[in-house]
Design a protein around this motif. Sequence first.
Motif, PDB file in Angstrom:
ATOM      1  N   GLY A  35       0.969  -1.230   0.080  1.00 11.50           N
ATOM      2  CA  GLY A  35       0.100  -0.109   0.007  1.00 11.50           C
ATOM      3  C   GLY A  35       0.681   1.229   0.143  1.00 11.50           C
ATOM      4  O   GLY A  35       1.966   1.305   0.602  1.00 11.50           O
ATOM      5  N   ASN A  37       0.612   5.092   1.786  1.00 12.29           N
ATOM      6  CA  ASN A  37       0.065   5.584   2.415  1.00 12.29           C
ATOM      7  C   ASN A  37       0.517   6.906   2.716  1.00 12.29           C
ATOM      8  O   ASN A  37       1.526   7.508   2.267  1.00 12.29           O
ATOM      9  N   ASP A  65       2.744  -1.184   4.608  1.00 12.80           N
ATOM     10  CA  ASP A  65       1.586  -2.185   4.273  1.00 12.80           C
ATOM     11  C   ASP A  65       2.393  -3.366   3.412  1.00 12.80           C
ATOM     12  O   ASP A  65       2.710  -2.792   2.160  1.00 12.80           O
ATOM     13  N   THR A 125      -4.380  -3.337   2.010  1.00 15.72           N
ATOM     14  CA  THR A 125      -4.937  -2.018   2.563  1.00 15.72           C
ATOM     15  C   THR A 125      -5.230  -2.072   3.917  1.00 15.72           C
ATOM     16  O   THR A 125      -5.569  -1.271   4.610  1.00 15.72           O
ATOM     17  N   ASN A 129      -3.889   0.767   7.998  1.00 22.65           N
ATOM     18  CA  ASN A 129      -4.952   1.290   8.261  1.00 22.65           C
ATOM     19  C   ASN A 129      -6.015   0.876   9.059  1.00 22.65           C
ATOM     20  O   ASN A 129      -6.651   1.529   9.995  1.00 22.65           O
ATOM     21  N   ALA A 156      -9.096   5.807   4.577  1.00 21.46           N
ATOM     22  CA  ALA A 156      -8.909   4.627   4.851  1.00 21.46           C
ATOM     23  C   ALA A 156      -8.973   4.412   6.168  1.00 21.46           C
ATOM     24  O   ALA A 156      -9.759   3.254   6.710  1.00 21.46           O
ATOM     25  N   THR A 273     -12.517  -3.554   2.229  1.00 23.32           N
ATOM     26  CA  THR A 273     -11.511  -3.001   1.827  1.00 23.32           C
ATOM     27  C   THR A 273     -11.812  -2.301   0.442  1.00 23.32           C
ATOM     28  O   THR A 273     -12.680  -2.488   0.030  1.00 23.32           O
ATOM     29  N   VAL A 275      -9.732  -0.518  -2.445  1.00 20.26           N
ATOM     30  CA  VAL A 275      -8.608  -0.125  -3.389  1.00 20.26           C
ATOM     31  C   VAL A 275      -8.949   0.661  -4.401  1.00 20.26           C
ATOM     32  O   VAL A 275      -9.778   0.516  -5.219  1.00 20.26           O
ATOM     33  N   THR A 278      -4.482   0.252  -8.675  1.00 22.86           N
ATOM     34  CA  THR A 278      -3.097  -0.327  -8.549  1.00 22.86           C
ATOM     35  C   THR A 278      -2.052   0.216  -9.458  1.00 22.86           C
ATOM     36  O   THR A 278      -2.617   0.763 -10.784  1.00 22.86           O
ATOM     37  N   GLY A 298     -10.190   4.968  -0.956  1.00 21.49           N
ATOM     38  CA  GLY A 298      -9.434   3.904  -0.452  1.00 21.49           C
ATOM     39  C   GLY A 298      -8.182   4.162  -0.526  1.00 21.49           C
ATOM     40  O   GLY A 298      -7.453   5.313  -0.605  1.00 21.49           O
ATOM     41  N   ARG A 299      -7.274   3.071  -0.993  1.00 18.05           N
ATOM     42  CA  ARG A 299      -5.778   3.225  -1.068  1.00 18.05           C
ATOM     43  C   ARG A 299      -5.109   2.713  -2.082  1.00 18.05           C
ATOM     44  O   ARG A 299      -5.777   1.661  -2.916  1.00 18.05           O
ATOM     45  N   VAL A 301      -2.399   0.863  -4.393  1.00 19.86           N
ATOM     46  CA  VAL A 301      -1.398  -0.312  -4.002  1.00 19.86           C
ATOM     47  C   VAL A 301      -0.625  -0.413  -5.204  1.00 19.86           C
ATOM     48  O   VAL A 301      -1.097  -0.480  -6.359  1.00 19.86           O
TER      49      VAL A 301
END
Length: 304
Positions: A35, A37, A65, A125, A129, A156, A273, A275, A278, A298-299, A301
């Motif tokens: 992840g 962040n 992560d 993720t 978080n 998140a 979760t 995402v 990516t 979200g995060r 990745v």
Amino acid sequence: MIIRSFGGPEVLEVAQVPRPEPGPGQVRIRVAAAGVNPVDVQTRSGALAGAGIHAPRDVLGLGWDVSGTVDAVGAGVRGFAAGDRVAGLCDRPGLALKAQAEYAVLDAGAVALLPDGLDLVAAATLPLNALTAAQALDLAAVEPGGTLLVTGATGAVGGYTVEIAARSGARVVAVAGGRDADLVRGLGAWRVVPRDGDLAEAVRTAVPGGVDAAVDAASLGVRALDAVRGGGAFVAVLGGAAPPALRGTRVYHVWIRADGERLAALAAAGLTTRVAGTLPLADVAEAHRRLEAGRQRGRLVLVP
């Protein structure tokens, strides 16, 4: 992924280094996803060094992560074997090699086995978080039926805080924009109040006298504190964001710590979760630019 100096995304560098070897009590993970962040941006910019979070050094690794498969285990490690699907948290800010890499070495106590149904990208993720959310809720100590304010509820950390708290029986008042109200209600929020306007008034209209506690994932500080009843609890998520302990409020700051056992439970809990997208590891600078632009749902990745 490393930096040799502080600055903008241009200082990010993909370095070729020897494959790290796990020492006693450690696990090596072949990384499937890592992840990105806000703490990575703060490391890159020098904000963490300026705050004394890590000592000066010539090279700093990035990434907290990680998810992937166990590749090797060090002496004395039990409970993990090559091929196990895992996630983990690299919670030491000043390492030269961290999670954004092809291989990552973590202490076994920071690593969790993953259930078969959890996708490895989604699992990346969780560590920073979801653990931050769970540990913040430990400090808030809201009893079932009690009330909790969560700022930054669409982020998140905030999203996981809403969901974990609601599942534990808390009545969650979530701070979110209008277009995200259905999202946070889906996570379990009891009431949704807008980001703009008089936050304390909106919260106290829903909860006369104020909420029992707040988890301030959006760093609103005294605006959120004013919504907490006297003698309640306030948990700041970001460093330097804790307000004064007005009206006898118990004010805390959650400092994340790796906890593989807790992470395993969170991974098995079926949390929502999110995402945001990516990117390949080599495009980490683009991930930083998107994160700094804000409004990620979200995060992001990184994948090999």
